[in-house]
Design an enzyme around this catalytic site. Structure first.
Site, PDB file in Angstrom:
ATOM      1  CB  SER A  15      15.426  10.625 -22.865  1.00 47.68           C
ATOM      2  OG  SER A  15      14.569  11.583 -23.009  1.00 47.68           O
ATOM      3  CG  ASN A  16      16.281  16.255 -22.814  1.00 47.97           C
ATOM      4  OD1 ASN A  16      16.604  16.400 -23.840  1.00 47.97           O
ATOM      5  ND2 ASN A  16      15.017  16.092 -22.315  1.00 47.97           N
ATOM      6  CG  MET A  91      10.644  16.002 -12.669  1.00 52.37           C
ATOM      7  SD  MET A  91      10.225  17.191 -13.743  1.00 52.37           S
ATOM      8  CE  MET A  91       8.418  17.414 -13.567  1.00 52.37           C
ATOM      9  CG  LEU A  94      16.979  23.886  -8.607  1.00 52.46           C
ATOM     10  CD1 LEU A  94      17.929  24.567  -9.835  1.00 52.46           C
ATOM     11  CD2 LEU A  94      17.671  22.797  -8.104  1.00 52.46           C
ATOM     12  CG  ASN A 108      15.452  23.650 -17.006  1.00 52.64           C
ATOM     13  OD1 ASN A 108      15.630  22.376 -17.046  1.00 52.64           O
ATOM     14  ND2 ASN A 108      14.376  24.199 -17.027  1.00 52.64           N
ATOM     15  CG  HIS A 110      10.234  24.473 -20.156  1.00 52.35           C
ATOM     16  ND1 HIS A 110       9.463  24.086 -18.935  1.00 52.35           N
ATOM     17  CD2 HIS A 110       9.013  25.196 -20.508  1.00 52.35           C
ATOM     18  CE1 HIS A 110       8.320  24.159 -18.843  1.00 52.35           C
ATOM     19  NE2 HIS A 110       8.016  24.865 -19.795  1.00 52.35           N
ATOM     20  CB  SER A 137      12.873  27.126 -24.692  1.00 54.90           C
ATOM     21  OG  SER A 137      11.799  27.548 -25.256  1.00 54.90           O
ATOM     22  CG  ASP A 146      10.075  26.212 -16.265  1.00 50.40           C
ATOM     23  OD1 ASP A 146      11.396  25.732 -16.178  1.00 50.40           O
ATOM     24  OD2 ASP A 146       9.082  25.819 -16.089  1.00 50.40           O
ATOM     25  CB  ALA A 174      12.652  18.919 -31.147  1.00 46.10           C
TER      26      ALA A 174
HETATM   27  C1  GRF Z   1      11.828  16.970 -20.910  1.00 52.22           C
HETATM   28  O1  GRF Z   1      10.403  16.786 -21.641  1.00 52.22           O
HETATM   29  C2  GRF Z   1      12.379  18.234 -20.411  1.00 52.22           C
HETATM   30  O2  GRF Z   1      12.066  19.046 -21.352  1.00 52.22           O
HETATM   31  C3  GRF Z   1      11.394  18.524 -19.174  1.00 52.22           C
HETATM   32  O3  GRF Z   1      11.286  17.179 -18.519  1.00 52.22           O
HETATM   33  C4  GRF Z   1      11.454  16.168 -19.543  1.00 52.22           C
HETATM   34  C5  GRF Z   1      12.644  15.071 -19.166  1.00 52.22           C
HETATM   35  O4  GRF Z   1      12.658  14.015 -19.975  1.00 52.22           O
HETATM   36  N1  GRF Z   1      12.228  19.379 -18.398  1.00 52.22           N
HETATM   37  P1  GRF Z   1      13.964  13.059 -19.710  1.00 52.22           P
HETATM   38  O5  GRF Z   1      14.047  12.781 -18.503  1.00 52.22           O
HETATM   39  O6  GRF Z   1      15.052  13.918 -20.338  1.00 52.22           O
HETATM   40  O7  GRF Z   1      13.446  12.015 -20.785  1.00 52.22           O
END
Ligand code: GRF
Length: 316
Positions: A15-16, A91, A94, A108, A110, A137, A146, A174
């Protein structure tokens, strides 16, 4: 101005990545997504990226050494022309080689207010701690998990009765706002005058007995109580450019530099032949070279005694 090319790494929902991609559709967005890559061929985000016409790459990391897998991803990113990498729910830890190859070019997101709650289960950790606010963040990626410099954060109030899931859902909103804005700022910072001045300042003031004053409205660097060796020029007399002016080491040098790279070097108006302007707003500044020119310029104006000290220091 050309858009910065960004590769996005995902492992799941994405989703990001989608938020970055939709933000990139706005004509004013300074970046474009050139590749979405995943370490899981089943990652749901891949379908979305494909539907949006963004090239994808997927390869399972299973059974592979970390560095070996990262080399494959690295090659794909580079082949796609990526200049920056955005991790978005990627996930995988690296390898140091991969991180080094994208130093200061990889971000990244987080879901915590770093430095609080690195790693997993961040929402539950914030609830267990009784925090009034959680959040997200965006940080530069370094070899520690992180841990790199935080570029931006959004606080999200914890509501009575929040569960890890309800809190995560609100923080995700957010995240989607924060990531694209921060990435946009990050890819354009190398053209922003404040950032460029900070880099010049850091290098100029590292030289012996250097100080900064303002002269004709320009930040200017010189030897304490002595001569000036650099000026930071921003839209001087409306020329619309950001540059550093340094002394040349020989009369012909100005012409030679301008000849070698006429887009970068120029003869600064009102400064005469002993100076050369070097543009800093082209997006590909070689900062080692700027450091070298500042040093040479410093040498042109430094008193003998100081020069001697510098020569001794240089021998080490
Ligand atoms: C998000 O909460 C991001 O902050 C974390 O992993 C999640 C990924 O969600 N690192 P998506 O795959 O972007 O929906």
């Amino acid at each position: 101005m050309a858009k910065a090319k960004v590769g996005v790494l995902i492992s799941g929902r994405g989703s990001n990545m989608a938020a970055l991609l939709y933000a990139a559709k706005h004509p004013s967005c300074p970046y474009e997504i050139v590749l979405v890559a995943a370490n899981d061929p089943q990652a749901a985000g891949l379908t979305l990226a494909t539907a949006e016409g963004v090239p994808t790459f997927a390869h399972s990391h299973k059974g592979m050494k970390r560095a070996e897998f990262d080399r494959i991803i690295d090659a794909q990113l580079r082949a796609a022309g990526a200049e920056y990498v955005a991790l978005a729910g990627y996930m995988r830890l690296l390898s140091p080689e991969f991180v080094a190859g994208w130093e200061n070019r990889m971000l990244n997101i987080h879901p915590s207010l770093l430095p609080k709650y690195k790693g997993l289960d961040t929402h539950q950790k914030a609830l267990d701690a009784g925090d009034s606010h959680a959040g997200c963040s965006v940080h530069v990626v370094t070899s520690e998990l992180d841990d790199g410099p935080v570029l931006a954060q959004t606080e999200v109030a914890i509501l009575p009765g929040d569960t890890a899931d309800s809190l995560a859902a609100r923080i995700l909103i957010a995240e989607h706002q924060l990531y694209s804005r921060t990435l946009a700022d990050f890819v354009t910072r190398e053209r922003q005058p404040e950032w460029l001045l900070a880099r010049v300042r850091e290098r100029a003031l590292a030289l012996p007995q250097a100080d900064e004053v303002t002269s004709h409205g320009m930040p200017c660097f010189g030897i304490e109580k002595g001569k000036k060796f650099a000026y930071f020029s921003q839209d001087h007399h409306g020329d619309g450019i950001v540059s550093v002016l340094v002394k040349t080491t020989a009369p012909e040098e100005q012409a030679m530099l301008i000849d070698s790279d006429p887009d970068r070097y120029y003869r600064p108006a009102y400064f005469g032949d002993g100076w050369v302007g070097i543009r800093l707003d082209l997006g590909d500044t070689d900062w080692d070279q700027i450091e070298d020119r500042l040093r040479k310029s410093w040498r042109e104006v430094a008193p003998r005694k100081l020069l001697g000290l510098m020569d001794v220091a240089d021998e080490f």
